[in-house]
Design a protein around this motif. Structure first.
Motif, PDB file in Angstrom:
ATOM      1  N   UNK A  31      51.497   0.169 -47.380  1.00  0.00           N
ATOM      2  CA  UNK A  31      50.637  -0.427 -46.354  1.00  0.00           C
ATOM      3  C   UNK A  31      49.635   0.656 -45.980  1.00  0.00           C
ATOM      4  N   UNK A  32      48.396   0.486 -46.434  1.00  0.00           N
ATOM      5  CA  UNK A  32      47.410   1.533 -46.179  1.00  0.00           C
ATOM      6  C   UNK A  32      47.368   1.895 -44.715  1.00  0.00           C
ATOM      7  N   UNK A  33      47.375   3.159 -44.367  1.00  0.00           N
ATOM      8  CA  UNK A  33      47.282   4.331 -45.228  1.00  0.00           C
ATOM      9  C   UNK A  33      48.632   4.948 -45.591  1.00  0.00           C
ATOM     10  N   UNK A  34      49.733   4.204 -45.517  1.00  0.00           N
ATOM     11  CA  UNK A  34      51.082   4.755 -45.711  1.00  0.00           C
ATOM     12  C   UNK A  34      51.733   4.199 -46.971  1.00  0.00           C
ATOM     13  N   UNK A  35      52.437   5.086 -47.689  1.00  0.00           N
ATOM     14  CA  UNK A  35      53.277   4.683 -48.825  1.00  0.00           C
ATOM     15  C   UNK A  35      54.634   5.339 -48.621  1.00  0.00           C
ATOM     16  N   UNK A  36      55.701   4.546 -48.709  1.00  0.00           N
ATOM     17  CA  UNK A  36      57.068   5.052 -48.558  1.00  0.00           C
ATOM     18  C   UNK A  36      57.760   4.920 -49.904  1.00  0.00           C
ATOM     19  N   UNK A  37      58.384   5.994 -50.366  1.00  0.00           N
ATOM     20  CA  UNK A  37      59.065   5.939 -51.650  1.00  0.00           C
ATOM     21  C   UNK A  37      60.430   6.599 -51.580  1.00  0.00           C
ATOM     22  N   UNK A  38      61.292   6.136 -52.482  1.00  0.00           N
ATOM     23  CA  UNK A  38      62.593   6.785 -52.693  1.00  0.00           C
ATOM     24  C   UNK A  38      62.456   7.626 -53.949  1.00  0.00           C
ATOM     25  N   UNK A  39      62.950   8.850 -53.870  1.00  0.00           N
ATOM     26  CA  UNK A  39      62.959   9.748 -55.014  1.00  0.00           C
ATOM     27  C   UNK A  39      64.404  10.119 -55.289  1.00  0.00           C
ATOM     28  N   UNK A  40      64.817  10.000 -56.550  1.00  0.00           N
ATOM     29  CA  UNK A  40      66.144  10.439 -56.972  1.00  0.00           C
ATOM     30  C   UNK A  40      65.932  11.583 -57.946  1.00  0.00           C
ATOM     31  N   UNK A  41      66.560  12.722 -57.664  1.00  0.00           N
ATOM     32  CA  UNK A  41      66.412  13.907 -58.511  1.00  0.00           C
ATOM     33  C   UNK A  41      67.687  14.157 -59.293  1.00  0.00           C
ATOM     34  N   UNK A  42      67.521  14.503 -60.563  1.00  0.00           N
ATOM     35  CA  UNK A  42      68.664  14.931 -61.366  1.00  0.00           C
ATOM     36  C   UNK A  42      68.991  16.377 -61.001  1.00  0.00           C
ATOM     37  N   UNK A  43      70.010  16.929 -61.592  1.00  0.00           N
ATOM     38  CA  UNK A  43      70.355  18.335 -61.388  1.00  0.00           C
ATOM     39  C   UNK A  43      69.420  19.270 -62.129  1.00  0.00           C
ATOM     40  N   UNK A  44      68.488  18.688 -62.901  1.00  0.00           N
ATOM     41  CA  UNK A  44      67.508  19.490 -63.648  1.00  0.00           C
ATOM     42  C   UNK A  44      66.098  18.959 -63.370  1.00  0.00           C
ATOM     43  N   UNK A  45      65.523  19.328 -62.220  1.00  0.00           N
ATOM     44  CA  UNK A  45      64.193  18.820 -61.890  1.00  0.00           C
ATOM     45  C   UNK A  45      63.108  19.447 -62.773  1.00  0.00           C
ATOM     46  N   UNK A  46      62.032  18.702 -62.968  1.00  0.00           N
ATOM     47  CA  UNK A  46      60.868  19.220 -63.692  1.00  0.00           C
ATOM     48  C   UNK A  46      60.153  20.231 -62.786  1.00  0.00           C
ATOM     49  N   UNK A  47      59.595  21.297 -63.348  1.00  0.00           N
ATOM     50  CA  UNK A  47      58.912  22.305 -62.515  1.00  0.00           C
ATOM     51  C   UNK A  47      57.464  21.944 -62.189  1.00  0.00           C
ATOM     52  N   UNK A  48      57.180  20.671 -61.973  1.00  0.00           N
ATOM     53  CA  UNK A  48      55.826  20.197 -61.701  1.00  0.00           C
ATOM     54  C   UNK A  48      55.309  20.761 -60.384  1.00  0.00           C
ATOM     55  N   UNK A  49      54.106  21.304 -60.414  1.00  0.00           N
ATOM     56  CA  UNK A  49      53.463  21.790 -59.196  1.00  0.00           C
ATOM     57  C   UNK A  49      52.592  20.660 -58.651  1.00  0.00           C
ATOM     58  N   UNK A  50      52.885  20.224 -57.439  1.00  0.00           N
ATOM     59  CA  UNK A  50      52.134  19.148 -56.795  1.00  0.00           C
ATOM     60  C   UNK A  50      51.110  19.731 -55.831  1.00  0.00           C
ATOM     61  N   UNK A  51      49.914  19.173 -55.831  1.00  0.00           N
ATOM     62  CA  UNK A  51      48.860  19.497 -54.875  1.00  0.00           C
ATOM     63  C   UNK A  51      48.200  18.163 -54.555  1.00  0.00           C
ATOM     64  N   UNK A  52      48.706  17.491 -53.545  1.00  0.00           N
ATOM     65  CA  UNK A  52      48.377  16.093 -53.288  1.00  0.00           C
ATOM     66  C   UNK A  52      47.236  15.929 -52.294  1.00  0.00           C
ATOM     67  N   UNK A  53      46.526  14.819 -52.436  1.00  0.00           N
ATOM     68  CA  UNK A  53      45.423  14.473 -51.545  1.00  0.00           C
ATOM     69  C   UNK A  53      45.912  14.029 -50.162  1.00  0.00           C
ATOM     70  N   UNK A  54      47.162  13.578 -50.086  1.00  0.00           N
ATOM     71  CA  UNK A  54      47.686  13.029 -48.837  1.00  0.00           C
ATOM     72  C   UNK A  54      48.756  13.946 -48.238  1.00  0.00           C
ATOM     73  N   UNK A  55      48.956  13.778 -46.913  1.00  0.00           N
ATOM     74  CA  UNK A  55      50.083  14.437 -46.245  1.00  0.00           C
ATOM     75  C   UNK A  55      51.357  13.774 -46.739  1.00  0.00           C
ATOM     76  N   UNK A  56      52.469  14.526 -46.706  1.00  0.00           N
ATOM     77  CA  UNK A  56      53.761  13.967 -47.114  1.00  0.00           C
ATOM     78  C   UNK A  56      54.852  14.459 -46.163  1.00  0.00           C
TER      79      UNK A  56
END
Length: 112
Positions: A31-56
């Motif tokens: 619902x603009x301007x908000x997005x709610x998500x569920x994240x499930x992480x394994x015991x081996x996360x990817x080393x992705x570096x995030x630099x997002x346009x939005x607050x989190x």
């Protein structure tokens, strides 16, 4: 819920994916301007570096994790939450495998 005629309904702990590595992202509500998500992480996360346009805003619902925010390492346990301002470089360094990490993330798009 008796008499409830609202929108979507679900369970944050239901239907968890089985992951060998990485993370699974599922939008729960947009619902603009908000997005709610569920994240499930394994015991081996990817080393992705995030630099997002939005607050989190994230809350670790289950498990243990460690994030890198800029140059700082932030340990988290179930129940901990954290606000990550837009354009703050961050990545997941470590997550528990048992129980798997379950996150609730709220993304807030910048105003127009």
């Amino acid at each position: 819920m008796s008499g409830w005629r609202g929108g979507t309904r679900g369970n944050l702990f239901g239907g968890l994916p089985s992951l060998a590595g990485g993370e699974a992202f599922e939008d729960l509500l947009r619902r603009n301007p908000v997005r709610i998500e569920r994240i499930v992480s394994s015991g081996r996360p990817e080393p992705t570096l995030y630099d997002q346009e939005q607050d989190e805003w994230v809350c670790l619902l289950q498990g243990e994790a460690e994030l890198q925010l800029g140059k700082e390492r932030v340990p988290l346990q179930a129940g901990d939450y954290l606000f990550i301002p837009a354009h703050t470089p961050h990545r997941v360094l470590r997550t528990s495998a048992e129980p798997p990490c379950i996150w609730l993330a709220v993304h807030i798009d910048p105003g127009n």
